[in-house]
Design a protein around this motif. Sequence first.
Motif, PDB file in Angstrom:
ATOM      1  N   GLU A   1      26.652  47.121  38.172  1.00 47.23           N
ATOM      2  CA  GLU A   1      27.851  47.935  38.348  1.00 47.23           C
ATOM      3  C   GLU A   1      28.388  47.853  39.774  1.00 47.23           C
ATOM      4  O   GLU A   1      29.601  47.794  39.984  1.00 47.23           O
ATOM      5  CB  GLU A   1      27.570  49.378  37.947  1.00 47.23           C
ATOM      6  N   ILE A   2      27.499  47.852  40.774  1.00 50.30           N
ATOM      7  CA  ILE A   2      27.998  47.785  42.155  1.00 50.30           C
ATOM      8  C   ILE A   2      28.637  46.440  42.432  1.00 50.30           C
ATOM      9  O   ILE A   2      29.672  46.343  43.107  1.00 50.30           O
ATOM     10  CB  ILE A   2      26.873  48.108  43.176  1.00 50.30           C
ATOM     11  N   TRP A   3      28.082  45.353  41.866  1.00 54.29           N
ATOM     12  CA  TRP A   3      28.696  44.044  42.073  1.00 54.29           C
ATOM     13  C   TRP A   3      30.011  43.918  41.325  1.00 54.29           C
ATOM     14  O   TRP A   3      30.973  43.316  41.841  1.00 54.29           O
ATOM     15  CB  TRP A   3      27.728  42.932  41.676  1.00 54.29           C
ATOM     16  N   ALA A   4      30.101  44.493  40.132  1.00 52.32           N
ATOM     17  CA  ALA A   4      31.374  44.490  39.408  1.00 52.32           C
ATOM     18  C   ALA A   4      32.421  45.295  40.179  1.00 52.32           C
ATOM     19  O   ALA A   4      33.585  44.888  40.269  1.00 52.32           O
ATOM     20  CB  ALA A   4      31.188  45.056  38.006  1.00 52.32           C
ATOM     21  N   ALA A   5      32.011  46.418  40.763  1.00 56.22           N
ATOM     22  CA  ALA A   5      32.936  47.238  41.552  1.00 56.22           C
ATOM     23  C   ALA A   5      33.400  46.500  42.803  1.00 56.22           C
ATOM     24  O   ALA A   5      34.571  46.582  43.195  1.00 56.22           O
ATOM     25  CB  ALA A   5      32.278  48.566  41.924  1.00 56.22           C
ATOM     26  N   ARG A   6      32.494  45.777  43.439  1.00 59.16           N
ATOM     27  CA  ARG A   6      32.887  44.978  44.609  1.00 59.16           C
ATOM     28  C   ARG A   6      33.868  43.880  44.213  1.00 59.16           C
ATOM     29  O   ARG A   6      34.845  43.609  44.931  1.00 59.16           O
ATOM     30  CB  ARG A   6      31.644  44.349  45.260  1.00 59.16           C
ATOM     31  N   TYR A   7      33.615  43.238  43.068  1.00 53.38           N
ATOM     32  CA  TYR A   7      34.531  42.192  42.599  1.00 53.38           C
ATOM     33  C   TYR A   7      35.928  42.773  42.365  1.00 53.38           C
ATOM     34  O   TYR A   7      36.935  42.194  42.803  1.00 53.38           O
ATOM     35  CB  TYR A   7      34.011  41.566  41.306  1.00 53.38           C
ATOM     36  N   ILE A   8      36.003  43.901  41.698  1.00 54.30           N
ATOM     37  CA  ILE A   8      37.306  44.523  41.432  1.00 54.30           C
ATOM     38  C   ILE A   8      38.001  44.886  42.734  1.00 54.30           C
ATOM     39  O   ILE A   8      39.213  44.697  42.887  1.00 54.30           O
ATOM     40  CB  ILE A   8      37.122  45.752  40.522  1.00 54.30           C
ATOM     41  N   LEU A   9      37.245  45.388  43.713  1.00 57.02           N
ATOM     42  CA  LEU A   9      37.834  45.718  45.012  1.00 57.02           C
ATOM     43  C   LEU A   9      38.360  44.468  45.704  1.00 57.02           C
ATOM     44  O   LEU A   9      39.450  44.483  46.298  1.00 57.02           O
ATOM     45  CB  LEU A   9      36.795  46.423  45.887  1.00 57.02           C
ATOM     46  N   GLU A  10      37.608  43.374  45.650  1.00 56.09           N
ATOM     47  CA  GLU A  10      38.081  42.111  46.233  1.00 56.09           C
ATOM     48  C   GLU A  10      39.394  41.664  45.577  1.00 56.09           C
ATOM     49  O   GLU A  10      40.308  41.186  46.253  1.00 56.09           O
ATOM     50  CB  GLU A  10      37.015  41.026  46.071  1.00 56.09           C
ATOM     51  N   ARG A  11      39.495  41.799  44.270  1.00 54.28           N
ATOM     52  CA  ARG A  11      40.694  41.383  43.557  1.00 54.28           C
ATOM     53  C   ARG A  11      41.892  42.268  43.912  1.00 54.28           C
ATOM     54  O   ARG A  11      43.019  41.782  44.087  1.00 54.28           O
ATOM     55  CB  ARG A  11      40.435  41.425  42.047  1.00 54.28           C
ATOM     56  N   ILE A  12      41.663  43.572  44.023  1.00 55.66           N
ATOM     57  CA  ILE A  12      42.761  44.480  44.350  1.00 55.66           C
ATOM     58  C   ILE A  12      43.253  44.255  45.770  1.00 55.66           C
ATOM     59  O   ILE A  12      44.465  44.232  46.029  1.00 55.66           O
ATOM     60  CB  ILE A  12      42.325  45.943  44.133  1.00 55.66           C
ATOM     61  N   THR A  13      42.336  44.051  46.714  1.00 51.42           N
ATOM     62  CA  THR A  13      42.768  43.785  48.086  1.00 51.42           C
ATOM     63  C   THR A  13      43.449  42.421  48.191  1.00 51.42           C
ATOM     64  O   THR A  13      44.354  42.236  49.013  1.00 51.42           O
ATOM     65  CB  THR A  13      41.580  43.868  49.057  1.00 51.42           C
ATOM     66  N   GLU A  14      43.035  41.474  47.357  1.00 51.69           N
ATOM     67  CA  GLU A  14      43.734  40.173  47.289  1.00 51.69           C
ATOM     68  C   GLU A  14      45.196  40.377  46.907  1.00 51.69           C
ATOM     69  O   GLU A  14      46.107  39.800  47.518  1.00 51.69           O
ATOM     70  CB  GLU A  14      43.030  39.288  46.264  1.00 51.69           C
ATOM     71  N   ILE A  15      45.433  41.209  45.902  1.00 56.65           N
ATOM     72  CA  ILE A  15      46.799  41.504  45.453  1.00 56.65           C
ATOM     73  C   ILE A  15      47.581  42.207  46.555  1.00 56.65           C
ATOM     74  O   ILE A  15      48.761  41.927  46.789  1.00 56.65           O
ATOM     75  CB  ILE A  15      46.763  42.367  44.180  1.00 56.65           C
ATOM     76  N   ALA A  16      46.911  43.120  47.261  1.00 59.16           N
ATOM     77  CA  ALA A  16      47.578  43.913  48.294  1.00 59.16           C
ATOM     78  C   ALA A  16      47.765  43.159  49.602  1.00 59.16           C
ATOM     79  O   ALA A  16      48.463  43.641  50.506  1.00 59.16           O
ATOM     80  CB  ALA A  16      46.786  45.191  48.551  1.00 59.16           C
ATOM     81  N   GLY A  17      47.146  41.977  49.737  1.00 57.64           N
ATOM     82  CA  GLY A  17      47.257  41.229  50.991  1.00 57.64           C
ATOM     83  C   GLY A  17      46.445  41.839  52.112  1.00 57.64           C
ATOM     84  O   GLY A  17      46.800  41.723  53.290  1.00 57.64           O
ATOM     85  N   VAL A  18      45.336  42.471  51.750  1.00 57.98           N
ATOM     86  CA  VAL A  18      44.442  43.115  52.708  1.00 57.98           C
ATOM     87  C   VAL A  18      43.051  42.517  52.514  1.00 57.98           C
ATOM     88  O   VAL A  18      42.698  42.099  51.415  1.00 57.98           O
ATOM     89  CB  VAL A  18      44.415  44.648  52.474  1.00 57.98           C
ATOM     90  N   VAL A  19      42.250  42.483  53.567  1.00 49.59           N
ATOM     91  CA  VAL A  19      40.896  41.952  53.496  1.00 49.59           C
ATOM     92  C   VAL A  19      39.908  43.111  53.434  1.00 49.59           C
ATOM     93  O   VAL A  19      40.011  44.063  54.211  1.00 49.59           O
ATOM     94  CB  VAL A  19      40.575  41.058  54.711  1.00 49.59           C
TER      95      VAL A  19
END
Length: 253
Positions: A213-231
């Motif tokens: 679950e923590i790795w899935a949550a990190r993946y989703i966060l990476e994808r959302i920040t990718e969309i937002a143009g933030v690291v």
Amino acid sequence: MSLLSDLINLNLSDTTEKVIAEYIWIGGSGMDLRSKARTLPGPVSDPSELPKWNYDGSSTGQAPGEDSEVILYPQAIFRDPFRRGNNILVICDAYTPAGEPIPTNKRHAAAKVFSHPDVVAEVPWYGIEQEYTLLQKDIQWPLGWPVGGFPGPQGPYYCGVGADKAFGRDIVDAHYKACIYAGINISGINGEVMPGQWEFQVGPSVGISAGDEIWAARYILERITEIAGVVVSFDPKPIKGDWNGAGAHTNYR
């Protein structure tokens, strides 16, 4: 709405039973996430129904160039908040073609521990508090900080409210809802001590599911920040000096 947005938001279930499975694994650094997608003939609800897959481990620092094939074993399924419908995210671990776990596959050893009858009988609960920092993409400097400068001293930012205290709340809330949609047992969020820094909590989760679950949550966060143009940074000390660090604190019961 643009044609591109129309296409991204197509509901595949209107026209086909096929679904998209995004296979996700941890790369060679032990922190980088990798993923690739494949089409399945229909909806899937259990990892055992999914085919194994492969990737070029020499491109992720996980295999030599002369023998680069690495095999992905599906281990956990989550609903895909990006493609939605019956589409899924699949947490995988990695093996050689002979079936041996590669050196960076830490899940394999963990699964042995968590599947031991004595451990199963204990029903181990975990709660993980994951801190992270949002950075401006082009300068790798925390979100909300003046370029090349520093904000006011720490104090008002922890669980703070207001445009001068909370930076990136739209990203944080998007991540929160996306995790709930995915089926991750995310239990809360809050602003952290350093401006531009946030935390989410996963759990209580039982056994190895906490790691999935923590790795899935990190993946989703990476994808959302990718969309937002933030690291997003999980660096334990993203800014030197008297600024709050970031960790993944683990609670056990």
